[in-house]
Motif scaffolding. Sequence first.
Motif, PDB file in Angstrom:
ATOM      1  N   VAL A 106      30.107   9.146  10.411  1.00 28.27           N
ATOM      2  CA  VAL A 106      28.870   9.888  10.711  1.00 28.27           C
ATOM      3  C   VAL A 106      28.280   9.463  12.062  1.00 28.27           C
ATOM      4  N   HIS A 107      29.039   8.730  12.835  1.00 28.81           N
ATOM      5  CA  HIS A 107      28.608   8.285  14.174  1.00 28.81           C
ATOM      6  C   HIS A 107      27.279   7.563  14.141  1.00 28.81           C
ATOM      7  N   ALA A 108      27.180   6.616  13.196  1.00 24.72           N
ATOM      8  CA  ALA A 108      25.923   5.871  13.086  1.00 24.72           C
ATOM      9  C   ALA A 108      25.947   4.608  13.933  1.00 24.72           C
ATOM     10  N   ILE A 109      27.100   4.281  14.533  1.00 25.70           N
ATOM     11  CA  ILE A 109      27.199   3.028  15.290  1.00 25.70           C
ATOM     12  C   ILE A 109      27.252   3.322  16.791  1.00 25.70           C
ATOM     13  N   ASN A 110      26.384   2.646  17.511  1.00 27.45           N
ATOM     14  CA  ASN A 110      26.334   2.839  18.960  1.00 27.45           C
ATOM     15  C   ASN A 110      26.408   1.509  19.675  1.00 27.45           C
ATOM     16  N   GLY A 111      26.842   1.548  20.914  1.00 20.87           N
ATOM     17  CA  GLY A 111      26.878   0.325  21.713  1.00 20.87           C
ATOM     18  C   GLY A 111      27.797   0.516  22.906  1.00 20.87           C
ATOM     19  N   GLU A 112      27.499  -0.225  23.978  1.00 24.18           N
ATOM     20  CA  GLU A 112      28.344  -0.192  25.174  1.00 24.18           C
ATOM     21  C   GLU A 112      29.599  -1.003  24.916  1.00 24.18           C
ATOM     22  N   ARG A 113      30.647  -0.707  25.634  1.00 21.06           N
ATOM     23  CA  ARG A 113      31.866  -1.489  25.541  1.00 21.06           C
ATOM     24  C   ARG A 113      31.570  -2.949  25.912  1.00 21.06           C
ATOM     25  N   ARG A 114      32.161  -3.888  25.177  1.00 17.84           N
ATOM     26  CA  ARG A 114      31.951  -5.331  25.375  1.00 17.84           C
ATOM     27  C   ARG A 114      30.501  -5.762  25.129  1.00 17.84           C
ATOM     28  N   GLN A 115      29.697  -4.900  24.579  1.00 14.86           N
ATOM     29  CA  GLN A 115      28.316  -5.268  24.262  1.00 14.86           C
ATOM     30  C   GLN A 115      28.122  -5.204  22.744  1.00 14.86           C
ATOM     31  N   LEU A 116      27.088  -5.845  22.278  1.00 17.09           N
ATOM     32  CA  LEU A 116      26.762  -5.812  20.850  1.00 17.09           C
ATOM     33  C   LEU A 116      26.525  -4.373  20.392  1.00 17.09           C
ATOM     34  N   HIS A 117      27.162  -4.015  19.263  1.00 18.98           N
ATOM     35  CA  HIS A 117      26.962  -2.685  18.689  1.00 18.98           C
ATOM     36  C   HIS A 117      25.883  -2.744  17.619  1.00 18.98           C
ATOM     37  N   GLU A 118      25.298  -1.584  17.345  1.00 21.43           N
ATOM     38  CA  GLU A 118      24.239  -1.539  16.326  1.00 21.43           C
ATOM     39  C   GLU A 118      24.422  -0.352  15.392  1.00 21.43           C
ATOM     40  N   ILE A 119      23.954  -0.561  14.141  1.00 26.36           N
ATOM     41  CA  ILE A 119      24.083   0.519  13.162  1.00 26.36           C
ATOM     42  C   ILE A 119      22.732   1.200  12.996  1.00 26.36           C
ATOM     43  N   ASP A 120      22.735   2.526  13.094  1.00 28.10           N
ATOM     44  CA  ASP A 120      21.512   3.292  12.886  1.00 28.10           C
ATOM     45  C   ASP A 120      21.376   3.566  11.387  1.00 28.10           C
ATOM     46  N   HIS A 121      20.419   2.887  10.737  1.00 24.60           N
ATOM     47  CA  HIS A 121      20.337   2.952   9.282  1.00 24.60           C
ATOM     48  C   HIS A 121      19.835   4.282   8.768  1.00 24.60           C
ATOM     49  N   ASP A 122      19.273   5.114   9.635  1.00 28.05           N
ATOM     50  CA  ASP A 122      18.850   6.438   9.183  1.00 28.05           C
ATOM     51  C   ASP A 122      20.047   7.354   9.000  1.00 28.05           C
ATOM     52  N   ILE A 123      21.102   7.073   9.771  1.00 29.15           N
ATOM     53  CA  ILE A 123      22.283   7.934   9.709  1.00 29.15           C
ATOM     54  C   ILE A 123      23.332   7.372   8.740  1.00 29.15           C
ATOM     55  N   CYS A 124      23.396   6.030   8.663  1.00 28.65           N
ATOM     56  CA  CYS A 124      24.447   5.356   7.891  1.00 28.65           C
ATOM     57  C   CYS A 124      24.515   5.843   6.440  1.00 28.65           C
ATOM     58  N   ILE A 125      25.743   6.148   5.977  1.00 33.83           N
ATOM     59  CA  ILE A 125      25.915   6.581   4.579  1.00 33.83           C
ATOM     60  C   ILE A 125      26.492   5.457   3.710  1.00 33.83           C
ATOM     61  N   LYS A 126      26.606   4.258   4.286  1.00 29.42           N
ATOM     62  CA  LYS A 126      27.054   3.073   3.551  1.00 29.42           C
ATOM     63  C   LYS A 126      28.447   3.231   2.940  1.00 29.42           C
ATOM     64  N   CYS A 127      29.336   3.816   3.703  1.00 30.13           N
ATOM     65  CA  CYS A 127      30.684   4.009   3.177  1.00 30.13           C
ATOM     66  C   CYS A 127      31.513   2.734   3.289  1.00 30.13           C
ATOM     67  N   GLY A 128      31.089   1.810   4.157  1.00 34.42           N
ATOM     68  CA  GLY A 128      31.800   0.547   4.272  1.00 34.42           C
ATOM     69  C   GLY A 128      33.015   0.583   5.182  1.00 34.42           C
ATOM     70  N   GLU A 129      33.249   1.684   5.861  1.00 41.20           N
ATOM     71  CA  GLU A 129      34.414   1.779   6.742  1.00 41.20           C
ATOM     72  C   GLU A 129      34.338   0.766   7.889  1.00 41.20           C
TER      73      GLU A 129
END
Lengths: 595, 130
Positions: free
Chosen positions: A559-582
């Motif tokens: 669902v494209h809930a994870i964003n971040g620059e290459r080689r930078q810390l990524h973050e999960i957008d909890h409003d979008i996340c469906i908790k599938c665990g992938e």
Amino acid sequence: MAFTNYILVCGGTGCESSKSDQIFKNLIAECEAQGLKDTVQVVKTGCFGFCEQGPIVKILPEDSFYVRVSPEDAKELISEHIVKGREVKRLLYNRDESKKRARVEDIEFYQKQFRIVLRNCGVINPENIDEYIARDGYKALERALFDMKPEDIINELKAAGLRGRGGAGFPTWMKWNFTKQAAGDVKYIVCNADEGDPGAYMDRSTLEGDPHSIIEAMTIAGIAVGANQGYIYIRAEYPLAIKRLQIAMEQSRGYGLLGKDILGSGFDFDIEIRLGAGAFVCGEETALLASIEGERGMPKPRPPFPATKGLWGCPTVINNVETWANVPVIISRGGDWFAKIGTEDSKGTKVFALTGKIRNSGLVEVPMGTTLREIVYDIGGGIPGNKAFKAVQTGGPSGGVITADYLDTPIDYSQLQKLGSIMGSGGMIVMDEDDCIVDVAKFYLGFTVEESCGKCAPCRVGGRTLYNILDRITKGEGEMEDIEKLKTIGKAMQKASLCGLGQTSPNPVMSTLHYFGDEYKAHIKDKRCPAGKCKPLISYHILADKCIGCGVCARKCPVHAINGERRQLHEIDHDICIKCGECYKACKFDAVYVR
Amino acid sequence: MAKMTLEELRKLRDSKKKELNKRDVADKNIQIIVGMGTCGIAAGAKETLDAFLQELDEKKLTEKVMVTQTGCMGLCYVEPTVEVIMPDMPDVIYGKVDAEVARKIVRKHIQGKALVNDHIYDRPAADIVE
């Protein structure tokens, strides 16, 4: 012409579903193609018990134990093992080259086992009565017909101390004696083969692997109590067991071991199969009898017990498959022999269906009094993936959980009861740290709620209410008073329900509340699921010091809930996340965690 | 299948028990291993095997003796080769074992506990062989 090799192929439902039937056919075809028809005998047997490793093929006389065989392997087995005398290493159970090949008795899975009920499973061809007879089959019937009086048979059972393996553990001899002493010319013998516990399949395997033992046992009961007709009530979902029973009955009738004037003794006994539609409550004896009579399968209050007033109002002996399978051995080897096995209060062995988070799942028969640790670790091989053991659910949906603290408890009827669980039919489901205890309780309750016949209110309404409360808790909407509510409703159901289904369905809840109260509280108070199982209560996070910014998680996220620059810390957008665990599964650096 | 009497059932059990016991190797402590590599089969090892099975059957030794097959034993020049392992006797590899010799091995070696000298090719120390 004598055979030089024997190939035993497992024909249980488990192995057949992984094409053991095709393996059997291919082996025969291959033997014919290589001109070995007269030197190699291929036999289809019942379940070997080691279902985890199926399909299983055993070759004698070398006693080679081949596992996870596929139909394509048939050719290699014949041309390598049979023709050239070289074992096919890649298919052997013990693949460790440095060790000498394990003979079957060296395999840990079988070492602590003691097989009485499963004595013929995986040894004989269940569709051939001669092989059963060769293994001392119908010897007990001989004794019962010609050397014993009805009371001798019952006394032998009394000496053996056999208790019902359906779960309740009532002394079998007493049941038979009630029926024997009951007034009436017409009496019945019933085999309860309505196995319905989730994860349990010992009765099915016994019927598939050794149908004659049940026929023989029921006939002996007929002699003991003075009945001439038996019924086997089996669910239609067990087609292979039904087929093998039908073949067995036909064969024993042909030999004069069933039907009129058995072995010229003047005693008549015959058996009919009755198919059930697969309702859980029909395993309860009064409901089962109603179903045989053609009524809707609903329980009746007891007393009167079936032993005195059962099928069509006549005295009826009703025992489950595993209990029956013990009877011929007790009669032919003697009750004293049997009584030496097991514990003071529980004699003999018990078959467990070991499933869940366990390395060697399968059917396990051990003497009563074997500890849970021996079953889980020595026989079952422990928990896969080095996870921690959490609990074992025994007794199916009517049972409870046993925690790690009690792993060394010797398993018998009274010990299990002391721990708030039961023997039940013998289903044993192992849980590890990833299993949420509230979720497990909800699962079992969901099962019994669906299977409730609805006749009595405590079960119908109580079960549903319990389920709804648990459902709320797993969603994070629970309140502290819910725990008291669960206990009150559960107790009411245990007292007021009409039959075993309702009386026992709160057991998983009561037992988990007792041992894992903290886990319930974590769900309710902290809105947290310690096992990370209940989706509404968990969230996925990324650890700043472990994330290297590879972006794999972002690419996997549906669902494209994870964003971040290459080689930078990524973050999960909890409003979008469906908790599938992938993302959790995808991360190679353990940077994703569940909270 | 006809209806049986008690006597017939017992008889059937005895005969079937023998048959089923053949599958079991627990009590068998005598082993006859027939080399069935390509060289062995070409030299007639199948007839040898059959002869063993027949002779054991006739002498009622099937309960004690286990006949197995193996690949080439490396003595291709004296195929068919047969190894006999039994208690109180040295392990012996016999060569040039045709059907006749096979029967002789059963009678002399297994029943009589004496070596079949002119067919020994390997295993026992030379001084045992006369």
